[in-house]
Design a protein around this motif. Structure first.
Motif, PDB file in Angstrom:
ATOM      1  N   TRP A  66       0.991  -1.283   0.047  1.00  0.00           N
ATOM      2  CA  TRP A  66       0.127  -0.037  -0.047  1.00  0.00           C
ATOM      3  C   TRP A  66       0.987   1.187   0.057  1.00  0.00           C
ATOM      4  O   TRP A  66       1.508   1.541   1.093  1.00  0.00           O
ATOM      5  CB  TRP A  66      -0.789  -0.095   1.219  1.00  0.00           C
ATOM      6  N   PHE A  99       0.783  -7.339   4.897  1.00  0.00           N
ATOM      7  CA  PHE A  99       0.191  -5.979   4.493  1.00  0.00           C
ATOM      8  C   PHE A  99       1.568  -4.968   4.741  1.00  0.00           C
ATOM      9  O   PHE A  99       2.050  -4.807   6.058  1.00  0.00           O
ATOM     10  CB  PHE A  99      -1.087  -5.463   5.376  1.00  0.00           C
ATOM     11  N   ILE A 126      -1.678  -0.985  -4.309  1.00  0.00           N
ATOM     12  CA  ILE A 126      -2.747   0.007  -4.333  1.00  0.00           C
ATOM     13  C   ILE A 126      -2.242   1.417  -3.839  1.00  0.00           C
ATOM     14  O   ILE A 126      -1.293   1.447  -2.864  1.00  0.00           O
ATOM     15  CB  ILE A 126      -3.719  -0.184  -3.193  1.00  0.00           C
ATOM     16  N   GLU A 365      -7.358   6.310  -4.533  1.00  0.00           N
ATOM     17  CA  GLU A 365      -6.531   4.837  -4.235  1.00  0.00           C
ATOM     18  C   GLU A 365      -6.782   4.087  -5.523  1.00  0.00           C
ATOM     19  O   GLU A 365      -7.866   3.464  -5.712  1.00  0.00           O
ATOM     20  CB  GLU A 365      -6.948   4.232  -3.019  1.00  0.00           C
ATOM     21  N   LYS A 377      -5.315  -9.627  -4.609  1.00  0.00           N
ATOM     22  CA  LYS A 377      -4.928  -8.222  -3.929  1.00  0.00           C
ATOM     23  C   LYS A 377      -6.100  -7.367  -3.679  1.00  0.00           C
ATOM     24  O   LYS A 377      -6.289  -6.637  -2.635  1.00  0.00           O
ATOM     25  CB  LYS A 377      -3.698  -7.486  -4.536  1.00  0.00           C
ATOM     26  N   TRP A 381      -8.048  -6.072  -0.232  1.00  0.00           N
ATOM     27  CA  TRP A 381      -8.253  -4.753  -0.104  1.00  0.00           C
ATOM     28  C   TRP A 381      -9.687  -4.562   0.332  1.00  0.00           C
ATOM     29  O   TRP A 381      -9.948  -3.897   1.319  1.00  0.00           O
ATOM     30  CB  TRP A 381      -7.779  -3.963  -1.337  1.00  0.00           C
ATOM     31  N   THR A 385     -10.842  -3.382   4.440  1.00  0.00           N
ATOM     32  CA  THR A 385     -11.544  -2.168   4.868  1.00  0.00           C
ATOM     33  C   THR A 385     -12.889  -2.235   4.871  1.00  0.00           C
ATOM     34  O   THR A 385     -13.715  -1.358   5.145  1.00  0.00           O
ATOM     35  CB  THR A 385     -11.632  -1.425   3.312  1.00  0.00           C
TER      36      THR A 385
END
Length: 497
Positions: A66, A99, A126, A365, A377, A381, A385
């Protein structure tokens, strides 16, 4: 954190149904009834599945990067970030992945994204990017991945920032998956007003004007004239009524039009749209008839910093983004009391009940175009979230607006405008942007009439659009730079073994 009671009852039922009058004749337009509605968001997204109840998956130790500036998650900063970090850590164990936040300097992030993506080894999976850097260069050149093609994400989920979603769309595909976990505040231009000085000068309360349905373009400039003062009678203006450095675009978008429209082939610009012509004619009119109410450039030259001048009481209304509240106003930086309302709707705006907030930028993003295992991926993500229900996201959004607000009314109007934030994408087109801004300058100074100016720039705009459609956008990166990046990335991998 400040808490405000909802004294407007959702910005008043009368306002939402009849809206503000959007014509100078004073005749309000009523909202049209919707014939069909999607299932209510609150009902569709009313629960969060705990990590322990999710299906077991094994991502084989995959590293999810990220990347961008400000990539650290402080669990002490907010309830949102605390929940987010907890879910990330729990899912890392359950689904066997890592992560990895990758901090990239703000000034170099765009170049890093482009070079490493084209080299086939993107610096992140991301990443954070601004709209004016992203559009149209990133989707048109494969720097961004069309995540809607993967059929993983439900974009209606309120965790996704909807303005970023809309901004990212290109040729029917969606690219942004910006969650509200970093920030939910997205409102751009509205009218900030100095409540203290309005009261001292005997000026009307703008909330009362708005609630009565009398907030029109004419009323804005009528109030601006009344607010413009020579306090010491020396022949020089000491207090200006209005500061607005994107006035033409504010008028266009709040008249129900857009400066640039997305099409199946990319984009189109039609400044001959009657709503745009009407907005530009009004723009010329106020620059002629009300020029004295505008804050003028300072003596030393250079652009006016309308934010500072509003904070310091030199201008009593300013058309600016919501983030001005936390960057320039709150925390005692502005001594006077201040408020916030929508920019007035224009006479041809068919939906004045839903005010528009337009800005020059949005943040997104996105997944970089050559990310490995993009579906896996995106699945990660999407799940990390999932920290709240629709009601949670509504509450967290309200709480973020409360941080910058000075009163309850500002929060309610921000929440109303939150639903209809638009990004003026023309800033991402260098040549087009230059053509349009020169036209606006000529209209403002009276160097041309609106009609003559539009006729003059029409072939220039068509030529610029044709060049874009035929040749795309130059990323400013050479083959030599890409090859060099490939070699550098290969060397880093070898050293890391």
């Amino acid at each position: 954190m400040k808490k405000f009671y909802r004294v407007l009852a959702g910005c008043s039922l009368a306002l939402l149904l009849a809206a503000c009058s959007n014509s100078t004749s004073g005749e309000p337009k009523k909202a049209e009834k919707k014939t069909a509605e999607k299932p209510k968001v609150e009902e569709k997204f009313n629960k969060v599945v705990p990590v322990e109840d999710l299906e077991d998956r094994d991502y084989g130790g995959l590293t999810f990067k990220w990347a961008g500036p400000f990539r650290q998650i402080d669990p002490n900063a907010s309830e949102v970030k605390e929940k987010w970090l907890e879910r990330i850590q729990a899912l890392e164990k359950k689904w066997n992945f890592k992560f990895e936040p990758v901090e990239i300097p703000y000034d170099s992030m765009v170049g890093d994204y482009i070079r490493t993506t084209l080299a086939g080894d993107p610096v992140g999976d991301i990443v954070y990017v601004h709209a004016f850097n992203y559009y149209p260069a990133f989707p048109a050149n494969g720097i961004a991945y069309p995540v809607s093609d993967l059929n993983v994400v439900d974009f209606d989920n309120p965790k996704w920032v909807q303005s970023a979603r809309r901004t990212s769309e290109y040729k029917g595909k969606t690219y942004s998956v910006r969650p509200g976990t970093m920030e939910t505040v997205i409102v751009r231009d509205g009218i900030w007003w100095n409540k203290t000085q309005f009261q001292n000068l005997g000026l009307p309360n703008l909330y009362d004007i708005y609630e009565k349905g009398e907030w029109t373009w004419d009323k804005l400039f009528e109030v601006a004239e009344a607010a413009t003062k020579d306090l010491d009678n020396d022949g020089k203006t000491d207090v200006f009524g209005l500061g607005a450095d994107r006035l033409a675009f504010d008028l266009i978008y709040n008249n129900g039009a857009e400066a640039i429209k997305k099409t199946a082939d990319g984009v189109d610009v039609d400044l001959n749209d009657p709503k745009i012509v009407e907005a530009l004619e009004y723009f010329q009119k106020v620059n002629k008839d009300h020029k004295g109410v505008f804050l003028q450039p300072k003596e030393e030259g250079g652009p006016v910093n309308v934010r500072d001048d509003f904070r310091d009481g030199r201008v009593l209304m300013v058309a600016q983004d919501w983030w001005v509240s936390t960057s320039d106003l709150n925390g005692g930086r502005m001594k006077d009391e201040y408020g916030f309302i929508p920019f007035p709707a224009g006479p041809s705006n068919e939906h004045p009940e839903q005010p528009v907030s337009v800005g020059a930028d949005d943040s997104m993003e996105i997944m970089l175009g050559t990310a490995e295992k993009p579906k896996e991926k995106l699945e990660i993500w999407d799940e990390i979230t999932n920290i709240g229900t629709a009601k949670d996201w509504d509450r967290w959004t309200r709480e973020e607006y409360e941080v910058g607000a000075n009163d309850a009314e500002s929060v309610e109007y921000a929440m109303l405008m939150h639903k209809n934030v638009k990004t003026n994408l023309i800033y991402g087109f260098g040549e087009l942007n230059g053509i349009v801004n020169k036209l606006f300058k000529d209209i403002a100074t009276g160097a041309t009439t609106v009609q003559t100016g539009l006729e003059a720039v029409d072939p220039q705009i068509k030529a610029a659009l044709k060049d874009f459609h035929d040749n795309g956008v130059d990323l400013g990166v050479s083959e030599e730079e890409i090859q060099k990046t490939k070699e550098e990335l290969k060397k880093k991998k070898e050293e890391g073994k």
